[in-house]
Design a protein around this motif. Structure first.
Motif, PDB file in Angstrom:
ATOM      1  N   GLU A 122      12.179  -3.802  -4.287  1.00 17.22           N
ATOM      2  CA  GLU A 122      11.806  -4.748  -5.341  1.00 17.22           C
ATOM      3  C   GLU A 122      10.493  -4.319  -6.023  1.00 17.22           C
ATOM      4  O   GLU A 122      10.317  -4.511  -7.223  1.00 17.22           O
ATOM      5  CB  GLU A 122      11.648  -6.124  -4.685  1.00 17.22           C
ATOM      6  N   LEU A 123       9.595  -3.737  -5.230  1.00 14.74           N
ATOM      7  CA  LEU A 123       8.318  -3.283  -5.791  1.00 14.74           C
ATOM      8  C   LEU A 123       8.487  -1.988  -6.595  1.00 14.74           C
ATOM      9  O   LEU A 123       7.536  -1.487  -7.183  1.00 14.74           O
ATOM     10  CB  LEU A 123       7.279  -3.074  -4.684  1.00 14.74           C
ATOM     11  N   GLY A 124       9.678  -1.418  -6.536  1.00 14.99           N
ATOM     12  CA  GLY A 124       9.957  -0.299  -7.429  1.00 14.99           C
ATOM     13  C   GLY A 124      10.006   1.073  -6.799  1.00 14.99           C
ATOM     14  O   GLY A 124      10.077   2.069  -7.494  1.00 14.99           O
ATOM     15  N   CYS A 125       9.990   1.163  -5.482  1.00 18.29           N
ATOM     16  CA  CYS A 125      10.021   2.498  -4.864  1.00 18.29           C
ATOM     17  C   CYS A 125      10.675   2.424  -3.495  1.00 18.29           C
ATOM     18  O   CYS A 125      10.231   1.689  -2.625  1.00 18.29           O
ATOM     19  CB  CYS A 125       8.601   3.042  -4.731  1.00 18.29           C
ATOM     20  N   GLU A 126      11.749   3.208  -3.329  1.00 17.97           N
ATOM     21  CA  GLU A 126      12.431   3.189  -2.031  1.00 17.97           C
ATOM     22  C   GLU A 126      11.801   4.188  -1.078  1.00 17.97           C
ATOM     23  O   GLU A 126      12.286   5.296  -0.917  1.00 17.97           O
ATOM     24  CB  GLU A 126      13.917   3.487  -2.212  1.00 17.97           C
ATOM     25  N   ILE A 127      10.723   3.794  -0.425  1.00 16.29           N
ATOM     26  CA  ILE A 127      10.047   4.679   0.518  1.00 16.29           C
ATOM     27  C   ILE A 127      10.795   4.677   1.862  1.00 16.29           C
ATOM     28  O   ILE A 127      11.396   3.671   2.232  1.00 16.29           O
ATOM     29  CB  ILE A 127       8.582   4.235   0.741  1.00 16.29           C
ATOM     30  N   PRO A 128      10.773   5.800   2.571  1.00 15.47           N
ATOM     31  CA  PRO A 128      11.391   5.809   3.912  1.00 15.47           C
ATOM     32  C   PRO A 128      10.584   4.916   4.859  1.00 15.47           C
ATOM     33  O   PRO A 128       9.360   5.057   4.961  1.00 15.47           O
ATOM     34  CB  PRO A 128      11.309   7.267   4.347  1.00 15.47           C
ATOM     35  N   ILE A 129      11.276   3.993   5.537  1.00 12.56           N
ATOM     36  CA  ILE A 129      10.614   3.066   6.464  1.00 12.56           C
ATOM     37  C   ILE A 129      11.279   3.151   7.839  1.00 12.56           C
ATOM     38  O   ILE A 129      12.501   3.061   7.949  1.00 12.56           O
ATOM     39  CB  ILE A 129      10.692   1.608   5.948  1.00 12.56           C
ATOM     40  N   VAL A 130      10.479   3.329   8.866  1.00 14.13           N
ATOM     41  CA  VAL A 130      10.956   3.377  10.257  1.00 14.13           C
ATOM     42  C   VAL A 130      10.507   2.098  10.951  1.00 14.13           C
ATOM     43  O   VAL A 130       9.379   1.646  10.758  1.00 14.13           O
ATOM     44  CB  VAL A 130      10.325   4.593  10.993  1.00 14.13           C
ATOM     45  N   LEU A 131      11.396   1.512  11.763  1.00 14.55           N
ATOM     46  CA  LEU A 131      10.977   0.402  12.633  1.00 14.55           C
ATOM     47  C   LEU A 131      10.927   0.949  14.058  1.00 14.55           C
ATOM     48  O   LEU A 131      11.947   1.349  14.616  1.00 14.55           O
ATOM     49  CB  LEU A 131      11.942  -0.786  12.533  1.00 14.55           C
ATOM     50  N   ALA A 185       0.832  -1.213   0.000  1.00 14.71           N
ATOM     51  CA  ALA A 185       0.000   0.000   0.000  1.00 14.71           C
ATOM     52  C   ALA A 185       0.864   1.258   0.000  1.00 14.71           C
ATOM     53  O   ALA A 185       0.570   2.228  -0.709  1.00 14.71           O
ATOM     54  CB  ALA A 185      -0.930   0.004   1.209  1.00 14.71           C
ATOM     55  N   CYS A 186       1.935   1.253   0.792  1.00 13.14           N
ATOM     56  CA  CYS A 186       2.762   2.461   0.911  1.00 13.14           C
ATOM     57  C   CYS A 186       3.631   2.668  -0.322  1.00 13.14           C
ATOM     58  O   CYS A 186       3.877   3.810  -0.722  1.00 13.14           O
ATOM     59  CB  CYS A 186       3.573   2.436   2.208  1.00 13.14           C
ATOM     60  N   VAL A 187       4.072   1.585  -0.952  1.00 12.74           N
ATOM     61  CA  VAL A 187       4.818   1.733  -2.203  1.00 12.74           C
ATOM     62  C   VAL A 187       3.879   2.258  -3.293  1.00 12.74           C
ATOM     63  O   VAL A 187       4.198   3.204  -4.010  1.00 12.74           O
ATOM     64  CB  VAL A 187       5.471   0.393  -2.630  1.00 12.74           C
ATOM     65  N   GLU A 188       2.707   1.655  -3.385  1.00 12.19           N
ATOM     66  CA  GLU A 188       1.771   2.051  -4.442  1.00 12.19           C
ATOM     67  C   GLU A 188       1.299   3.493  -4.284  1.00 12.19           C
ATOM     68  O   GLU A 188       1.036   4.173  -5.267  1.00 12.19           O
ATOM     69  CB  GLU A 188       0.578   1.094  -4.451  1.00 12.19           C
ATOM     70  N   THR A 189       1.209   3.971  -3.058  1.00 13.16           N
ATOM     71  CA  THR A 189       0.775   5.362  -2.844  1.00 13.16           C
ATOM     72  C   THR A 189       1.970   6.294  -2.614  1.00 13.16           C
ATOM     73  O   THR A 189       1.792   7.476  -2.327  1.00 13.16           O
ATOM     74  CB  THR A 189      -0.169   5.475  -1.625  1.00 13.16           C
ATOM     75  N   LYS A 190       3.176   5.752  -2.707  1.00 15.46           N
ATOM     76  CA  LYS A 190       4.409   6.534  -2.471  1.00 15.46           C
ATOM     77  C   LYS A 190       4.342   7.282  -1.139  1.00 15.46           C
ATOM     78  O   LYS A 190       4.514   8.502  -1.071  1.00 15.46           O
ATOM     79  CB  LYS A 190       4.643   7.519  -3.624  1.00 15.46           C
ATOM     80  N   SER A 191       4.103   6.514  -0.081  1.00 13.47           N
ATOM     81  CA  SER A 191       3.988   7.107   1.251  1.00 13.47           C
ATOM     82  C   SER A 191       5.120   6.628   2.155  1.00 13.47           C
ATOM     83  O   SER A 191       5.449   5.446   2.163  1.00 13.47           O
ATOM     84  CB  SER A 191       2.650   6.690   1.877  1.00 13.47           C
TER      85      SER A 191
END
Ligand code: G3H
Ligand code: 13P
Ligand code: NA
Ligand code: ZN
Length: 323
Positions: free
Chosen positions: A74-83, A36-42
């Motif tokens: 791999e899905l095509g977008c390097e979104i910022p991800i926090v753990l 969802a976050c890759v597809e919406t670029k979030s």
């Protein structure tokens, strides 16, 4: 790789949107969040509660989060991800997460007397900042249950305390209490009014308190816990297919949309995902009683989750397109 919340929050406060903080404890949830976050670029915050750690194991969860960053690529977008550790209950819990590669932690000392909350939060900040890990603190107590901590009523955050708390502790963000609470029953029917269709309408959030806090701490990142909307469609679906949810009520999306435009830059959502998954699993079980391959019910549940997360990013939080 994983990032901390620093830059993410600065951008969100400036841009007038909020970053989604979604809880996860299993693979399908995590896949749905990332899709969802890759597809919406979030940008996104993956949160792990103490309950999630007990359920899924620390090593498995942190490696899942690492896998998630590669999966996003791999899905095509390097979104910022926090753990992020959700509701850290002690210095030791926070330290363990920091030592295991979390990029952000919450130390929830909100149920302690003020001075103890300050001392504990400061100790976590001092440790975390050595490793570039950001820290969320909390002032004010939400109604309902937060892991082991429970309170019958909300104790709203006192705006008079926020400057002192933030400057003494050095926290990077502050969770506040303005009327949200955890779970799918955020208000009793007595606290609500009913509309013509008999649907429970909750009292509005205390935006006046939020405004006062913003005045005291201009541009400082504010966090809202307990921000599920408890969609009627899921509650009805669960009940239609054999469930028994009663008096479920959440935070109306309109209010979260409004909050997202303010200094609120992180909005926590867990219950809505539980509802979406449960609704879809119940539907498949009811419609296909001969099915016994978990992929045949967890797959549809994952698809429903993805749809729900995309809706939040696009229509509620405004985080879509911000990665
Ligand atoms: O803070 C509450 C979150 O929804 C996590 O809940 O402790 O049941 O995992 P949990
Ligand atoms: P909800 O129960 O409203 O989804 O809140 C989740 C939360 O605050 C996690 O910390
Ligand atoms: Na915002
Ligand atoms: Zn919470």
């Amino acid at each position: 790789g994983l990032v901390n919340t620093k830059e993410m929050f600065a951008k969100a406060v400036k841009g007038g949107y909020a970053i989604p903080a979604y809880n996860f404890n299993n693979m399908e949830q995590l896949q749905a969040i990332i899709m969802a976050c890759v597809e919406t670029k979030s940008p996104v915050i993956l949160q792990v509660s103490k309950g999630a750690r007990d359920y899924a194991n620390m090593n498995i969860l942190r490696n899942m989060a690492r896998g998630a960053t590669e999966y996003a690529k791999e899905l095509g977008c390097e979104i910022p991800i926090v753990l992020h550790l959700d509701h850290g209950d002690s210095f030791e819990t926070c330290k363990e997460c920091i030592d295991n590669g979390f990029s952000s932690v919450m130390i929830d000392g909100s149920h302690f007397p003020y001075d103890e909350n300050v001392a504990l939060t400061k100790k976590v900040v001092e440790y975390a900042h050595q490793f570039g890990v950001t820290v969320e603190g909390e002032l004010g107590v939400l109604a309902g249950i937060e892991d082991e901590v429970s309170s019958a009523v909300s104790h709203y955050t006192q705006p008079s305390e926020v400057i002192d708390f933030v400057s003494k502790t050095g926290v990077d963000s502050l969770a506040i209490s303005i009327g949200t609470s955890h779970g799918a029953n955020k208000f009793t029917p007595e606290q609500c009014t009913r509309n013509a269709e008999g649907i429970l309408i909750p009292p509005p959030l205390r935006f006046d308190i939020l405004e006062e806090i913003e005045k005291k701490l201009p541009g400082f990142p504010i966090v809202l816990h307990g921000s599920s909307s408890v969609p009627m469609e899921y509650v009805n679906m669960i009940n239609e297919y054999g469930g028994k949810l009663k008096d479920s009520v959440g935070i109306p999306e309109e209010q979260l949309r409004l909050a997202s435009k303010s200094a609120v830059c992180k909005i926590n959502i867990d219950s809505d995902a539980r509802l979406a998954m449960t609704a879809m699993v119940r539907k498949v079980f009811a419609e296909k009683p001969g099915e016994f391959d978990p992929r045949k019910y967890l797959g549809p549940a994952r698809a429903e989750l993805k749809k729900m997360y995309m809706h939040k990013n696009i229509d509620v939080l405004g985080s879509a397109g911000q990665a």
